[in-house]
Design a protein around this motif. Structure first.
Motif, PDB file in Angstrom:
ATOM      1  N   LEU A   5      44.203 -39.191 -40.196  1.00 37.61           N
ATOM      2  CA  LEU A   5      44.027 -39.532 -41.597  1.00 37.61           C
ATOM      3  C   LEU A   5      43.531 -38.305 -42.344  1.00 37.61           C
ATOM      4  O   LEU A   5      42.492 -37.740 -42.011  1.00 37.61           O
ATOM      5  CB  LEU A   5      43.011 -40.661 -41.761  1.00 37.61           C
ATOM      6  N   ARG A  18      40.036 -46.020 -44.685  1.00 36.15           N
ATOM      7  CA  ARG A  18      39.016 -45.847 -43.637  1.00 36.15           C
ATOM      8  C   ARG A  18      38.391 -47.189 -43.262  1.00 36.15           C
ATOM      9  O   ARG A  18      38.170 -47.476 -42.073  1.00 36.15           O
ATOM     10  CB  ARG A  18      37.938 -44.863 -44.080  1.00 36.15           C
ATOM     11  N   LEU A  21      40.862 -49.084 -41.055  1.00 42.04           N
ATOM     12  CA  LEU A  21      40.862 -48.535 -39.699  1.00 42.04           C
ATOM     13  C   LEU A  21      39.642 -49.014 -38.925  1.00 42.04           C
ATOM     14  O   LEU A  21      39.748 -49.398 -37.758  1.00 42.04           O
ATOM     15  CB  LEU A  21      40.907 -47.002 -39.759  1.00 42.04           C
ATOM     16  N   VAL A  26      40.534 -49.088 -34.893  1.00 38.47           N
ATOM     17  CA  VAL A  26      41.529 -48.085 -34.526  1.00 38.47           C
ATOM     18  C   VAL A  26      40.894 -46.697 -34.571  1.00 38.47           C
ATOM     19  O   VAL A  26      40.318 -46.300 -35.587  1.00 38.47           O
ATOM     20  CB  VAL A  26      42.741 -48.132 -35.492  1.00 38.47           C
ATOM     21  N   TYR A  28      40.986 -42.677 -34.799  1.00 39.44           N
ATOM     22  CA  TYR A  28      41.865 -41.746 -35.511  1.00 39.44           C
ATOM     23  C   TYR A  28      41.186 -40.403 -35.667  1.00 39.44           C
ATOM     24  O   TYR A  28      39.960 -40.305 -35.603  1.00 39.44           O
ATOM     25  CB  TYR A  28      42.255 -42.307 -36.880  1.00 39.44           C
ATOM     26  N   LEU A  55      48.436 -40.778 -43.918  1.00 39.70           N
ATOM     27  CA  LEU A  55      48.246 -41.188 -42.529  1.00 39.70           C
ATOM     28  C   LEU A  55      49.460 -40.736 -41.728  1.00 39.70           C
ATOM     29  O   LEU A  55      50.597 -41.021 -42.095  1.00 39.70           O
ATOM     30  CB  LEU A  55      48.095 -42.710 -42.414  1.00 39.70           C
ATOM     31  N   ASP A  57      51.099 -41.123 -38.058  1.00 41.48           N
ATOM     32  CA  ASP A  57      51.107 -41.919 -36.833  1.00 41.48           C
ATOM     33  C   ASP A  57      52.323 -41.478 -36.033  1.00 41.48           C
ATOM     34  O   ASP A  57      53.433 -41.970 -36.237  1.00 41.48           O
ATOM     35  CB  ASP A  57      51.174 -43.407 -37.177  1.00 41.48           C
ATOM     36  N   LEU A  72      49.245 -50.340 -40.827  1.00 37.17           N
ATOM     37  CA  LEU A  72      48.127 -50.631 -39.930  1.00 37.17           C
ATOM     38  C   LEU A  72      48.104 -52.101 -39.534  1.00 37.17           C
ATOM     39  O   LEU A  72      47.899 -52.431 -38.362  1.00 37.17           O
ATOM     40  CB  LEU A  72      46.804 -50.223 -40.586  1.00 37.17           C
ATOM     41  N   TYR A  76      48.720 -52.453 -35.701  1.00 38.63           N
ATOM     42  CA  TYR A  76      47.428 -52.356 -35.035  1.00 38.63           C
ATOM     43  C   TYR A  76      46.557 -53.601 -35.116  1.00 38.63           C
ATOM     44  O   TYR A  76      45.537 -53.668 -34.434  1.00 38.63           O
ATOM     45  CB  TYR A  76      46.650 -51.145 -35.578  1.00 38.63           C
TER      46      TYR A  76
END
Length: 81
Positions: A5, A18, A21, A26, A28, A55, A57, A72, A76
């Motif tokens: 991120l 944030r 996440l 998750v 990162y 982001l 990935d 996300l 996730y």
């Protein structure tokens, strides 16, 4: 595959990402970039633009907060059976 991120501390959209996440648990890589957009070389190299949040990935690069949150949730979020 690790998530990365790119963000600045004071950005409300970055904070939303944030928080998501953290909510999802998750891990990162946290890359805080300069406040001045033209100095965000890392962001530009990854996304072709200077705005954050960004982001990464794997091969997927997302530059819009809504798209990041959707990604996300899709990839996730723990699903209950």
């Amino acid at each position: 595959m690790a998530l990365t991120l790119f963000h600045v501390d004071w950005c409300p959209d970055c904070e939303v990402v944030r928080d998501k996440l953290a909510e999802l648990g998750v891990a990162y890589d946290d890359v805080i970039v300069p406040d001045v957009r033209p100095m965000r070389k890392q962001v530009y190299d990854v996304s072709g633009q200077y705005y954050v949040p960004v982001l990464q990935d794997g091969e997927t690069v997302l530059t819009e907060t809504h798209d990041i949150l959707s990604h996300l949730e899709t990839h996730y979020a723990k699903t209950s059976s």
